[in-house]
Scaffold this motif. Structure first.
Motif, PDB file in Angstrom:
ATOM      1  N   HIS A  95       0.811  -1.223   0.000  1.00 45.79           N
ATOM      2  CA  HIS A  95       0.000   0.000   0.000  1.00 45.79           C
ATOM      3  C   HIS A  95       0.842   1.271   0.000  1.00 45.79           C
ATOM      4  N   MET A  96       2.182   1.115   0.141  1.00 43.68           N
ATOM      5  CA  MET A  96       3.073   2.280   0.183  1.00 43.68           C
ATOM      6  C   MET A  96       3.754   2.483  -1.165  1.00 43.68           C
ATOM      7  N   THR A  97       4.149   3.732  -1.431  1.00 43.17           N
ATOM      8  CA  THR A  97       4.935   4.005  -2.628  1.00 43.17           C
ATOM      9  C   THR A  97       6.357   3.467  -2.451  1.00 43.17           C
ATOM     10  N   ASN A 101       8.327   3.088   1.116  1.00 52.13           N
ATOM     11  CA  ASN A 101       8.944   1.829   1.536  1.00 52.13           C
ATOM     12  C   ASN A 101      10.405   2.023   1.900  1.00 52.13           C
ATOM     13  N   ARG A 136       5.531   5.305  -7.451  1.00 54.91           N
ATOM     14  CA  ARG A 136       4.760   4.129  -7.864  1.00 54.91           C
ATOM     15  C   ARG A 136       4.570   3.175  -6.691  1.00 54.91           C
ATOM     16  N   LYS A 137       3.557   2.322  -6.812  1.00 52.33           N
ATOM     17  CA  LYS A 137       3.325   1.263  -5.832  1.00 52.33           C
ATOM     18  C   LYS A 137       4.069  -0.001  -6.283  1.00 52.33           C
ATOM     19  N   GLN A 140       3.270  -1.837  -9.453  1.00 52.78           N
ATOM     20  CA  GLN A 140       3.477  -1.108 -10.702  1.00 52.78           C
ATOM     21  C   GLN A 140       4.917  -1.174 -11.194  1.00 52.78           C
TER      22      GLN A 140
END
Length: 368
Positions: A95-97, A101, A136-137, A140
């Protein structure tokens, strides 16, 4: 916490680990120098990951001591060790970019302002070449990029020691080969000491300054990739690192600079590299790597030539593997496909009569 003034960067001294009646690690003694990439190599269940977890502080040794940068790690919890562990699964938050992270472990870092944290994250993203993917996640980006996110997060807290548990196992072959060189480049730029756990011999050979080969909780040999491959200390190491043709033999005599061995499977006597531990009359093992075996249609000059025929042939593109049936043995030989062309470019084909030979310097004598 005890402090030593001198010594190697990491010293593992007589470390053992038991889980009930099962002994996972048995009396391991190792030293690692600052700035090394050091690999723990072995099959499943050999104790390498248990040893890594003891370095991280997730497990305590049943016996022995671990010193890191001169300090005894006994009783030091994981969060107080200058160590970070990168797990095989990467364990990044979906759920974090990417940037979030990488910066996650810096949230509670004492003495770091918000601006300092942002600068550290930017530095790490630049180091692993992910700056353009910062927002981005994880879903992705590619698997190789997720691996670099995990690496950047591990390095963001500037550990003295980075532990990598099967770091490339989730990647496909081509990406794994590419990422090996990226890891080496990043390690050289940061100077952080890496300890890598892997079951992949090629990965360990490519990445490592030195390798510890483990089996059944014990270290069987420590050395550079060249040392463990070309000069294995035991039958296990010779068989585990790469492929090998192995034969029972008896030492006949010393004929400096060679040993004369009687090898029934090869139909008589052969010459091999001398071994100080071998004495006339002693039973030994003779080991020869497949790529050291030469194949020819005509009998070559010199010693160590045996006639046989091609039983099987596997084409791998850059090279071919031949299985040669000798009168009393089946041996493997690799031949590089140096010429471009069809089957006529091969050194031999199925059922061809051939001679297999090897140089005495390529033959490894292993004393039980």
């Amino acid at each position: 916490m005890a402090v030593e003034e001198t010594g190697p960067f990491l010293r593992i001294e007589g470390v053992s680990k038991r889980f009930g009646t099962f002994q996972a690690v048995k009396d391991v003694n190792l030293t690692v120098e600052k700035g090394e990439i050091f690999s723990l190599l072995g099959g499943s269940g050999c104790g390498k990951t248990t040893l890594l977890r003891m370095l991280a502080g997730f497990e305590e040794p049943s016996e022995g001591r671990i010193f890191l940068d001169g300090r005894d790690m006994a009783g030091v919890p994981p969060w107080e060790r200058p160590v970070h562990m990168m797990f095989q699964s990467y364990a990044i938050f979906p759920h974090m970019t990417v940037a979030a992270n990488v910066g996650y472990g810096l949230k509670h870092e004492k003495g770091l302002s918000k601006a300092d944290r942002a600068a550290r994250v930017a530095e790490m993203l630049d180091l692993v070449q992910l700056t353009q993917f910062a927002h981005r996640k994880p879903h992705q980006i590619s698997g190789g990029q997720r691996q670099r996110v995990a690496l950047a997060r591990a390095l963001a807290r500037q550990p003295k020691l980075l532990l990598l548990d099967e770091p490339l196992a989730a990647l496909d072959k081509k990406l794994r080969e590419h990422t090996q060189f990226e890891l080496m480049s990043i390690q050289q730029r940061t100077g952080v000491t890496f300890i890598v756990v892997t079951h992949d011999q090629e990965e360990a050979m490519t990445l490592s300054d030195r390798i510890a080969v483990m089996d059944k909780g014990q270290v069987k040999q420590v050395g550079t990739p060249t040392e463990v491959y070309e000069f294995p200390a035991s039958r296990f190491v010779a068989g585990f690192i790469g492929s090998v043709n192995s034969f029972e033999a008896t030492v006949v005599a010393r004929e400096a600079p060679w040993l004369r061995l009687h090898v029934p499977a090869l139909g008589g006597d052969v010459l091999a590299r001398d071994s100080a531990a071998a004495t006339p009359g002693q039973p030994v093992s003779l080991a020869i790597r497949p790529e050291k075996m030469r194949i020819a249609k005509d009998r070559p000059e010199g010693p160590n030539a045996v006639a046989g025929h091609v039983k099987d042939l596997a084409y791998f593109g850059k090279d071919s593997l031949y299985r040669i049936a000798l009168p009393q043995a089946l041996v493997q030989a690799h031949a590089v496909n140096a010429r471009r062309g069809d089957e006529g470019a091969r050194v031999a084909d199925w059922d061809d009569e051939v001679w297999v030979s090897f140089d005495p310097s390529a033959a490894i004598v292993l004393v039980a």
